[in-house]
Design a protein around this motif. Structure first.
Motif, PDB file in Angstrom:
ATOM      1  N   GLU A   7       0.838  -1.212   0.000  1.00 25.19           N
ATOM      2  CA  GLU A   7       0.000   0.000   0.000  1.00 25.19           C
ATOM      3  C   GLU A   7       0.868   1.256   0.000  1.00 25.19           C
ATOM      4  O   GLU A   7       0.595   2.210  -0.727  1.00 25.19           O
ATOM      5  N   CYS A  11       1.134   4.236  -2.787  1.00 21.94           N
ATOM      6  CA  CYS A  11       0.976   5.649  -2.425  1.00 21.94           C
ATOM      7  C   CYS A  11       2.153   6.480  -2.938  1.00 21.94           C
ATOM      8  O   CYS A  11       1.966   7.596  -3.426  1.00 21.94           O
ATOM      9  N   ALA A  17      -2.755   8.780  -0.952  1.00 18.19           N
ATOM     10  CA  ALA A  17      -3.435   7.592  -0.430  1.00 18.19           C
ATOM     11  C   ALA A  17      -4.931   7.839  -0.512  1.00 18.19           C
ATOM     12  O   ALA A  17      -5.376   8.989  -0.523  1.00 18.19           O
ATOM     13  N   GLN A  18      -5.676   6.753  -0.585  1.00 16.75           N
ATOM     14  CA  GLN A  18      -7.124   6.926  -0.590  1.00 16.75           C
ATOM     15  C   GLN A  18      -7.794   5.830   0.224  1.00 16.75           C
ATOM     16  O   GLN A  18      -7.295   4.720   0.321  1.00 16.75           O
ATOM     17  N   ASP A  19      -8.897   6.203   0.818  1.00 14.15           N
ATOM     18  CA  ASP A  19      -9.758   5.280   1.544  1.00 14.15           C
ATOM     19  C   ASP A  19     -11.133   5.448   0.920  1.00 14.15           C
ATOM     20  O   ASP A  19     -11.795   6.455   1.125  1.00 14.15           O
ATOM     21  N   GLU A  22     -13.519   2.187   2.973  1.00 13.58           N
ATOM     22  CA  GLU A  22     -12.951   1.050   3.707  1.00 13.58           C
ATOM     23  C   GLU A  22     -13.277   1.097   5.195  1.00 13.58           C
ATOM     24  O   GLU A  22     -13.570   0.060   5.794  1.00 13.58           O
ATOM     25  N   ILE A  23     -13.220   2.262   5.788  1.00 11.75           N
ATOM     26  CA  ILE A  23     -13.488   2.387   7.222  1.00 11.75           C
ATOM     27  C   ILE A  23     -14.981   2.595   7.470  1.00 11.75           C
ATOM     28  O   ILE A  23     -15.559   2.001   8.364  1.00 11.75           O
ATOM     29  N   ASN A  28     -15.595   8.711   1.727  1.00 12.53           N
ATOM     30  CA  ASN A  28     -14.360   8.451   0.990  1.00 12.53           C
ATOM     31  C   ASN A  28     -13.366   9.548   1.327  1.00 12.53           C
ATOM     32  O   ASN A  28     -13.756  10.670   1.678  1.00 12.53           O
ATOM     33  N   SER A  29     -12.078   9.230   1.210  1.00 13.35           N
ATOM     34  CA  SER A  29     -11.064  10.238   1.492  1.00 13.35           C
ATOM     35  C   SER A  29      -9.829  10.016   0.630  1.00 13.35           C
ATOM     36  O   SER A  29      -9.552   8.907   0.185  1.00 13.35           O
ATOM     37  N   GLU A  53     -16.745   6.984  -5.557  1.00 19.35           N
ATOM     38  CA  GLU A  53     -15.445   6.309  -5.698  1.00 19.35           C
ATOM     39  C   GLU A  53     -14.810   6.550  -7.061  1.00 19.35           C
ATOM     40  O   GLU A  53     -13.596   6.560  -7.189  1.00 19.35           O
TER      41      GLU A  53
END
Length: 90
Positions: A7, A11, A17-19, A22-23, A28-29, A53
């Motif tokens: 990961e 990056c 980086a992206q989420d 996932e959490i 989304n971030s 996304e």
């Protein structure tokens, strides 16, 4: 540990980086590091929202571009920093 290294490698390659849900599937971030004059990470630019996304990569590249500009403003040798990013720096 191998998954984390993969990961981080990804990056480094793309500059952010992206989420993507996932959490928390509602949010989304994307995030990118900001470097100081000494070449060390001093901050991070983050965008968190309810964006789709499908625009994560687009927003990620924009955030990375802004982070590079802020790094430059903070006195970082941006080109040198991004060429020499090591595991210990992040």
């Amino acid at each position: 540990m191998e998954q984390l290294r993969e990961e981080l490698d990804k990056c480094r390659q793309v500059g952010f980086a992206q989420d993507l849900g996932e959490i928390d599937s509602r949010y989304n971030s994307v995030a990118a590091p900001v470097f100081g004059h000494n070449g060390k990470v001093v901050a991070c630019l983050v965008v968190v929202g309810v964006f789709d996304e499908s625009v994560g990569d687009h927003y990620g590249h924009k955030v990375a571009e802004c982070a590079k500009k802020v790094s430059y403003t903070f006195g970082a040798d941006v080109e040198q920093v991004y060429e020499n990013i090591a595991y210990e720096d992040l």
